[in-house]
Design a protein around this motif. Sequence first.
Motif, PDB file in Angstrom:
ATOM      1  N   HIS A 127       0.853  -1.188   0.000  1.00  0.00           N
ATOM      2  CA  HIS A 127       0.000   0.000   0.000  1.00  0.00           C
ATOM      3  C   HIS A 127       0.889   1.239   0.000  1.00  0.00           C
ATOM      4  CE1 HIS A 127      -2.848   2.845   2.395  1.00  0.00           C
ATOM      5  NE2 HIS A 127      -2.943   3.067   1.095  1.00  0.00           N
ATOM      6  N   THR A 128       0.753   2.045  -1.026  1.00  0.00           N
ATOM      7  CA  THR A 128       1.551   3.254  -1.121  1.00  0.00           C
ATOM      8  C   THR A 128       0.704   4.373  -1.710  1.00  0.00           C
ATOM      9  OG1 THR A 128       3.656   4.179  -1.932  1.00  0.00           O
ATOM     10  CG2 THR A 128       2.519   2.621  -3.379  1.00  0.00           C
ATOM     11  N   ARG A 129       1.340   5.474  -2.043  1.00  0.00           N
ATOM     12  CA  ARG A 129       0.611   6.635  -2.540  1.00  0.00           C
ATOM     13  C   ARG A 129       1.478   7.414  -3.522  1.00  0.00           C
ATOM     14  NH1 ARG A 129      -0.702   9.833   2.648  1.00  0.00           N
ATOM     15  NH2 ARG A 129      -1.737  11.193   1.144  1.00  0.00           N
ATOM     16  N   ILE A 130       0.899   8.423  -4.139  1.00  0.00           N
ATOM     17  CA  ILE A 130       1.644   9.299  -5.029  1.00  0.00           C
ATOM     18  C   ILE A 130       2.743   9.990  -4.222  1.00  0.00           C
ATOM     19  CG2 ILE A 130       0.099  11.252  -4.657  1.00  0.00           C
ATOM     20  CD1 ILE A 130       0.443  11.948  -7.643  1.00  0.00           C
ATOM     21  N   GLY A 131       3.912  10.187  -4.836  1.00  0.00           N
ATOM     22  CA  GLY A 131       5.033  10.714  -4.071  1.00  0.00           C
ATOM     23  C   GLY A 131       5.904  11.689  -4.846  1.00  0.00           C
ATOM     24  N   LYS A 132       7.003  12.053  -4.202  1.00  0.00           N
ATOM     25  CA  LYS A 132       7.946  13.036  -4.748  1.00  0.00           C
ATOM     26  C   LYS A 132       9.070  12.344  -5.526  1.00  0.00           C
ATOM     27  CE  LYS A 132       7.030  16.391  -1.067  1.00  0.00           C
ATOM     28  NZ  LYS A 132       7.606  17.263  -0.012  1.00  0.00           N
ATOM     29  N   GLY A 133       9.922  13.157  -6.116  1.00  0.00           N
ATOM     30  CA  GLY A 133      11.031  12.663  -6.913  1.00  0.00           C
ATOM     31  C   GLY A 133      12.223  12.243  -6.066  1.00  0.00           C
ATOM     32  N   PRO A 134      13.394  12.092  -6.677  1.00  0.00           N
ATOM     33  CA  PRO A 134      14.599  11.625  -5.965  1.00  0.00           C
ATOM     34  C   PRO A 134      15.023  12.581  -4.855  1.00  0.00           C
ATOM     35  CG  PRO A 134      14.904  11.546  -8.347  1.00  0.00           C
ATOM     36  CD  PRO A 134      13.658  12.322  -8.101  1.00  0.00           C
ATOM     37  N   GLN A 135      15.775  12.020  -3.917  1.00  0.00           N
ATOM     38  CA  GLN A 135      16.274  12.825  -2.805  1.00  0.00           C
ATOM     39  C   GLN A 135      17.741  12.477  -2.531  1.00  0.00           C
ATOM     40  OE1 GLN A 135      13.587  12.504   0.679  1.00  0.00           O
ATOM     41  NE2 GLN A 135      12.138  11.563  -0.740  1.00  0.00           N
ATOM     42  N   ARG A 136      18.483  13.483  -2.135  1.00  0.00           N
ATOM     43  CA  ARG A 136      19.867  13.296  -1.701  1.00  0.00           C
ATOM     44  C   ARG A 136      19.874  13.017  -0.207  1.00  0.00           C
ATOM     45  NH1 ARG A 136      24.338  18.139  -1.556  1.00  0.00           N
ATOM     46  NH2 ARG A 136      26.252  16.878  -1.523  1.00  0.00           N
ATOM     47  N   LEU A 137      20.631  12.006   0.212  1.00  0.00           N
ATOM     48  CA  LEU A 137      20.682  11.607   1.613  1.00  0.00           C
ATOM     49  C   LEU A 137      22.004  12.018   2.251  1.00  0.00           C
ATOM     50  CD1 LEU A 137      19.175   8.001   1.362  1.00  0.00           C
ATOM     51  CD2 LEU A 137      17.977  10.164   1.757  1.00  0.00           C
ATOM     52  N   GLY A 138      22.044  11.970   3.564  1.00  0.00           N
ATOM     53  CA  GLY A 138      23.248  12.320   4.299  1.00  0.00           C
ATOM     54  C   GLY A 138      24.268  11.201   4.326  1.00  0.00           C
ATOM     55  N   LYS A 139      25.449  11.507   4.872  1.00  0.00           N
ATOM     56  CA  LYS A 139      26.544  10.542   4.906  1.00  0.00           C
ATOM     57  C   LYS A 139      26.206   9.295   5.712  1.00  0.00           C
ATOM     58  CE  LYS A 139      30.221  14.005   4.289  1.00  0.00           C
ATOM     59  NZ  LYS A 139      31.442  14.623   4.888  1.00  0.00           N
ATOM     60  N   SER A 140      25.363   9.449   6.711  1.00  0.00           N
ATOM     61  CA  SER A 140      25.015   8.304   7.557  1.00  0.00           C
ATOM     62  C   SER A 140      24.205   7.254   6.820  1.00  0.00           C
ATOM     63  CB  SER A 140      24.229   8.777   8.780  1.00  0.00           C
ATOM     64  OG  SER A 140      23.009   9.374   8.394  1.00  0.00           O
ATOM     65  N   GLU A 141      23.652   7.628   5.655  1.00  0.00           N
ATOM     66  CA  GLU A 141      22.842   6.689   4.873  1.00  0.00           C
ATOM     67  C   GLU A 141      23.662   5.941   3.823  1.00  0.00           C
ATOM     68  OE1 GLU A 141      19.686   5.981   5.235  1.00  0.00           O
ATOM     69  OE2 GLU A 141      19.186   7.433   6.784  1.00  0.00           O
ATOM     70  N   SER A 142      24.949   6.141   3.793  1.00  0.00           N
ATOM     71  CA  SER A 142      25.796   5.542   2.762  1.00  0.00           C
ATOM     72  C   SER A 142      25.742   4.019   2.799  1.00  0.00           C
ATOM     73  CB  SER A 142      27.246   6.001   2.941  1.00  0.00           C
ATOM     74  OG  SER A 142      28.093   5.357   2.013  1.00  0.00           O
ATOM     75  N   LEU A 143      25.816   3.410   1.617  1.00  0.00           N
ATOM     76  CA  LEU A 143      25.877   1.959   1.485  1.00  0.00           C
ATOM     77  C   LEU A 143      27.303   1.460   1.327  1.00  0.00           C
ATOM     78  CD1 LEU A 143      22.904   1.458  -1.034  1.00  0.00           C
ATOM     79  CD2 LEU A 143      22.866   1.157   1.451  1.00  0.00           C
ATOM     80  N   ASP A 182      31.463   1.569   2.704  1.00  0.00           N
ATOM     81  CA  ASP A 182      32.418   1.830   3.778  1.00  0.00           C
ATOM     82  C   ASP A 182      33.416   2.870   3.277  1.00  0.00           C
ATOM     83  OD1 ASP A 182      34.500   1.817   5.623  1.00  0.00           O
ATOM     84  OD2 ASP A 182      34.283  -0.310   6.065  1.00  0.00           O
ATOM     85  N   SER A 183      33.419   4.032   3.896  1.00  0.00           N
ATOM     86  CA  SER A 183      34.262   5.127   3.411  1.00  0.00           C
ATOM     87  C   SER A 183      35.756   4.857   3.612  1.00  0.00           C
ATOM     88  CB  SER A 183      33.888   6.442   4.119  1.00  0.00           C
ATOM     89  OG  SER A 183      34.051   6.308   5.530  1.00  0.00           O
ATOM     90  N   SER A 184      36.090   3.844   4.408  1.00  0.00           N
ATOM     91  CA  SER A 184      37.506   3.556   4.633  1.00  0.00           C
ATOM     92  C   SER A 184      38.133   2.729   3.524  1.00  0.00           C
ATOM     93  CB  SER A 184      37.687   2.816   5.973  1.00  0.00           C
ATOM     94  OG  SER A 184      37.067   1.543   5.921  1.00  0.00           O
ATOM     95  N   ASN A 185      37.299   1.898   2.853  1.00  0.00           N
ATOM     96  CA  ASN A 185      37.881   1.038   1.801  1.00  0.00           C
ATOM     97  C   ASN A 185      37.011   0.920   0.542  1.00  0.00           C
ATOM     98  OD1 ASN A 185      35.770  -0.615   2.609  1.00  0.00           O
ATOM     99  ND2 ASN A 185      37.062  -1.989   3.807  1.00  0.00           N
ATOM    100  N   GLY A 186      35.856   1.577   0.517  1.00  0.00           N
ATOM    101  CA  GLY A 186      35.029   1.547  -0.677  1.00  0.00           C
ATOM    102  C   GLY A 186      34.310   0.242  -0.920  1.00  0.00           C
ATOM    103  N   SER A 187      34.132  -0.555   0.114  1.00  0.00           N
ATOM    104  CA  SER A 187      33.410  -1.818  -0.042  1.00  0.00           C
ATOM    105  C   SER A 187      31.978  -1.679   0.484  1.00  0.00           C
ATOM    106  CB  SER A 187      34.130  -2.938   0.725  1.00  0.00           C
ATOM    107  OG  SER A 187      34.166  -2.653   2.115  1.00  0.00           O
ATOM    108  N   PRO A 188      31.055  -2.537   0.029  1.00  0.00           N
ATOM    109  CA  PRO A 188      29.657  -2.407   0.461  1.00  0.00           C
ATOM    110  C   PRO A 188      29.488  -2.668   1.962  1.00  0.00           C
ATOM    111  CG  PRO A 188      29.844  -3.800  -1.486  1.00  0.00           C
ATOM    112  CD  PRO A 188      31.221  -3.605  -0.972  1.00  0.00           C
ATOM    113  N   LEU A 189      28.598  -1.898   2.562  1.00  0.00           N
ATOM    114  CA  LEU A 189      28.209  -2.139   3.942  1.00  0.00           C
ATOM    115  C   LEU A 189      27.043  -3.113   3.980  1.00  0.00           C
ATOM    116  CD1 LEU A 189      28.312   1.531   5.262  1.00  0.00           C
ATOM    117  CD2 LEU A 189      29.916  -0.282   5.862  1.00  0.00           C
ATOM    118  N   ASN A 190      26.784  -3.697   5.108  1.00  0.00           N
ATOM    119  CA  ASN A 190      25.693  -4.660   5.252  1.00  0.00           C
ATOM    120  C   ASN A 190      24.396  -4.018   5.745  1.00  0.00           C
ATOM    121  OD1 ASN A 190      27.239  -6.923   4.482  1.00  0.00           O
ATOM    122  ND2 ASN A 190      28.120  -7.041   6.546  1.00  0.00           N
ATOM    123  N   ASN A 191      24.372  -2.665   5.843  1.00  0.00           N
ATOM    124  CA  ASN A 191      23.176  -2.010   6.370  1.00  0.00           C
ATOM    125  C   ASN A 191      22.023  -2.060   5.379  1.00  0.00           C
ATOM    126  OD1 ASN A 191      24.383  -0.275   4.524  1.00  0.00           O
ATOM    127  ND2 ASN A 191      24.037   1.567   5.734  1.00  0.00           N
TER     128      ASN A 191
END
Length: 392
Positions: A365-381, A383-392
């Motif tokens: 169940h969803t609804r009409i929505g907005k376009g793309p959004q830029r997220l903060g650093k805490s939402e990164s997928l 690992d900024s130390s080695n450029g590998s994917p996080l498990n979050n």
Amino acid sequence: MFIETCIAPVNIALIKYWGKRDEELILPINDSLSVTLSTDEMCAKTTAAAAASFKRHIMWLNGEEVPFEQNPRAMRCLKEIQQLALAKEQLKFPIEWKLHIVSRNNFPTAAGLASSAAGYACLVYALAHLYGVQKEELTAIARQGSGSACRSLYGGFVRWHMGKSNDGTDSIALPVAPCEHWQDLHVLILVVNDARKKTSSTKGMQLAVETSDLIKYRAQYCVPQRTAAIVDAIKNHDFAKLAEITMRDSNQFHAIALDTYPPCVYMNDVSHAIVEFVHAFNKAVGEVKLAYTFDAGPNACLYLLERDVSIVLAAIKNSFPNDAEQSVEYVKGIPIACDIGEKNGFNGNATLPINNKNLFKYIIHTRIGKGPQRLGKSESLLDSSNGSPLNN
């Protein structure tokens, strides 16, 4: 290392895009018009990073490494963004730096739920922020990844203009109305099958253009009339007219799939049962409260107004009983108080078809929505130390 993370929405077409006049540039043979869905329930999320230490471009999709440098569409999008950045002469890092990209969908991939549209829109939007060109015209770039992706770069109602130029510069998406224009437009997605479809949209379109007679008539005569009419319905909040046009266009699209040689079959018996249910429901309540549309897959997207969500879900549960109904995982997304629907006029006594049990995997169940959004650093997928994917 430079990192950007973004999310982009799914869009579901009311007037379908089907058929290309240029396969490489992805130029369509007709206009299309869609509704952007809320990212709260369905979205693609992408982190793109550039660093001097990266040896090659690498991309991970839903936890698995996938080819990037060997993917001509993805590389075309990257090169177009890089060209915009070079033209601005404001690069934050050398253009030669390689990228690591992680992308995840929170809904089924390649199951007829517009995953490629959300994915490529998110990729282009994240790359645009990474290279500092987010204010440029991006829909013509996203279109070259996946045609419908251009429509996911705006919220609300979006029209992709087919254009006439051979270079595709006028084949762009533009907003028709923002989501605030019709905030009570909701969507129920009935997931019949979340497996990868047998015939891809790309292959299906190509075959249709080559072999279907119906597709030519639709593009020349039907789509221009329907597009003008549905834009008018949107402006006037005329749900009944919007519903009729949407259902007719969905039916014609799948007729073209069957007119293709050999035929492309995207809907199944459950899909057809949903069509029968929608028409029976509208007849039972005495007005058009519900509309269906099917993209290239068996899953149904039902459009309705917020006030009717509970009564419709009550009717769905009556017509399509499911052992998982009491599970919190069966109806995902925006919570629905189904018992209210029963009190508001649906008591199970209406003349609706009763189907076999357990035909749906789940409902969103969803609804009409907005376009793309830029997220903060805490939402990164990544690992900024080695450029590998996080498990979050």
